[in-house]
Design a protein around this motif. Structure first.
Motif, mmCIF file in Angstrom:
data_model
loop_
_atom_site.group_PDB
_atom_site.id
_atom_site.type_symbol
_atom_site.label_atom_id
_atom_site.label_comp_id
_atom_site.label_asym_id
_atom_site.label_seq_id
_atom_site.Cartn_x
_atom_site.Cartn_y
_atom_site.Cartn_z
ATOM 1 N N ALA A 199 40.306 -79.494 119.891
ATOM 2 C CA ALA A 199 40.206 -80.612 118.704
ATOM 3 C C ALA A 199 41.217 -81.764 119.152
ATOM 4 C CB ALA A 199 40.399 -80.046 117.386
ATOM 5 N N HIS A 200 42.326 -81.403 119.694
ATOM 6 C CA HIS A 200 43.391 -82.407 119.968
ATOM 7 C C HIS A 200 43.084 -83.350 121.005
ATOM 8 C CE1 HIS A 200 47.429 -83.998 120.560
ATOM 9 N NE2 HIS A 200 47.448 -83.590 121.926
ATOM 10 N N LEU A 201 42.533 -82.516 122.197
ATOM 11 C CA LEU A 201 42.054 -83.397 123.380
ATOM 12 C C LEU A 201 40.839 -84.337 122.958
ATOM 13 C CD1 LEU A 201 42.072 -80.784 125.925
ATOM 14 C CD2 LEU A 201 43.658 -82.583 125.566
ATOM 15 N N SER A 223 44.083 -60.343 119.051
ATOM 16 C CA SER A 223 44.577 -61.340 119.919
ATOM 17 C C SER A 223 43.466 -62.049 120.450
ATOM 18 C CB SER A 223 45.048 -60.479 121.145
ATOM 19 O OG SER A 223 43.954 -59.526 121.708
ATOM 20 N N LEU A 224 42.273 -61.768 120.463
ATOM 21 C CA LEU A 224 41.067 -62.484 120.697
ATOM 22 C C LEU A 224 40.841 -63.431 119.689
ATOM 23 C CD1 LEU A 224 38.334 -59.988 122.201
ATOM 24 C CD2 LEU A 224 39.560 -61.955 123.589
ATOM 25 N N VAL A 225 41.057 -63.260 118.447
ATOM 26 C CA VAL A 225 40.861 -64.097 117.536
ATOM 27 C C VAL A 225 42.100 -65.357 117.524
ATOM 28 C CG1 VAL A 225 41.215 -64.559 114.852
ATOM 29 C CG2 VAL A 225 39.822 -62.866 115.879
ATOM 30 N N VAL A 226 43.291 -64.754 117.865
ATOM 31 C CA VAL A 226 44.241 -65.954 118.234
ATOM 32 C C VAL A 226 44.027 -66.742 119.231
ATOM 33 C CG1 VAL A 226 46.822 -65.900 118.583
ATOM 34 C CG2 VAL A 226 45.849 -64.378 117.067
ATOM 35 N N VAL A 227 43.700 -66.232 120.287
ATOM 36 C CA VAL A 227 43.512 -66.970 121.470
ATOM 37 C C VAL A 227 42.392 -68.060 121.050
ATOM 38 C CG1 VAL A 227 42.587 -67.164 123.930
ATOM 39 C CG2 VAL A 227 44.477 -65.655 123.172
ATOM 40 N N PHE A 228 41.226 -67.617 120.611
ATOM 41 C CA PHE A 228 40.224 -68.756 120.387
ATOM 42 C C PHE A 228 40.743 -69.739 119.070
ATOM 43 C CE2 PHE A 228 37.268 -65.132 121.214
ATOM 44 C CZ PHE A 228 36.995 -65.526 122.613
ATOM 45 N N LEU A 229 41.603 -69.277 118.283
ATOM 46 C CA LEU A 229 41.813 -70.215 117.224
ATOM 47 C C LEU A 229 42.742 -71.132 118.156
ATOM 48 C CD1 LEU A 229 42.805 -68.308 114.038
ATOM 49 C CD2 LEU A 229 40.847 -70.058 114.507
ATOM 50 N N VAL A 230 43.779 -71.064 118.936
ATOM 51 C CA VAL A 230 44.702 -71.966 119.794
ATOM 52 C C VAL A 230 43.582 -72.613 120.611
ATOM 53 C CG1 VAL A 230 46.269 -71.812 121.472
ATOM 54 C CG2 VAL A 230 46.594 -70.403 119.526
ATOM 55 N N LEU A 231 42.802 -72.218 121.404
ATOM 56 C CA LEU A 231 41.673 -73.107 122.038
ATOM 57 C C LEU A 231 41.149 -73.869 121.363
ATOM 58 C CD1 LEU A 231 40.583 -70.409 124.620
ATOM 59 C CD2 LEU A 231 42.029 -72.250 124.973
#
Length: 141
Positions: free
Chosen positions: A77-79, A64-72
């Motif tokens: 990058a988008h911002l 779950s931490l890896v997924v959250v960090f990838l999303v962040l």
């Protein structure tokens, strides 16, 4: 070696201070309330790294931490791409500059030994910095 002055006579069990203490005093340091005893008591209840690898709760938290960090990272990058003059992009540039400075300071001894007198170091010192003006819509009126 010099000869001993007197003959060594070992202490009997009733005179030996270590024999009086007993082996139970050294059992993991838990008898006394010292810091060492508290640390040993805590570490007795902690899992080893091999046990943690097979623990399902640790695996769920890690995934779950890896997924959250990838999303962040994707949101960042988008911002940065959509708003290059925004706060997020400025903060990312600041962190990047600090990391580059830290890496340069850590690698300075190696660069001083390995790159001493090379053509790259001379060309870096002699060229003029290329500074493009920062894009801005502000006008002084």
């Amino acid at each position: 070696t010099p000869r001993p002055i007197s003959v060594y006579i070992p202490l009997s069990d009733d005179e030996d201070p270590v024999a009086k203490e007993g082996a139970e005093d050294f059992s993991n340091g838990q008898k006394d309330g010292s810091l060492q005893g508290m640390v040993n008591a805590y570490l007795d209840g902690v899992e080893s790294p091999d046990e943690m690898k097979s623990d399902k709760n640790v695996q769920v938290v890690a995934i779950s931490l890896v997924v959250v960090f990838l999303v962040l990272m994707l949101v960042t990058a988008h911002l940065v791409m959509d708003y290059p003059d925004g706060l997020c992009a400025s903060f990312c540039r600041l962190i990047l500059k600090c990391l580059c400075c830290l890496i340069r300071v850590l690698c300075l001894p190696c660069r001083a030994i390995c790159c001493k007198g090379s053509d790259q170091t001379r060309s870096r010192r002699t060229h003029a910095p290329m500074r493009a003006p920062f894009p801005s819509d502000l006008e002084l009126a």
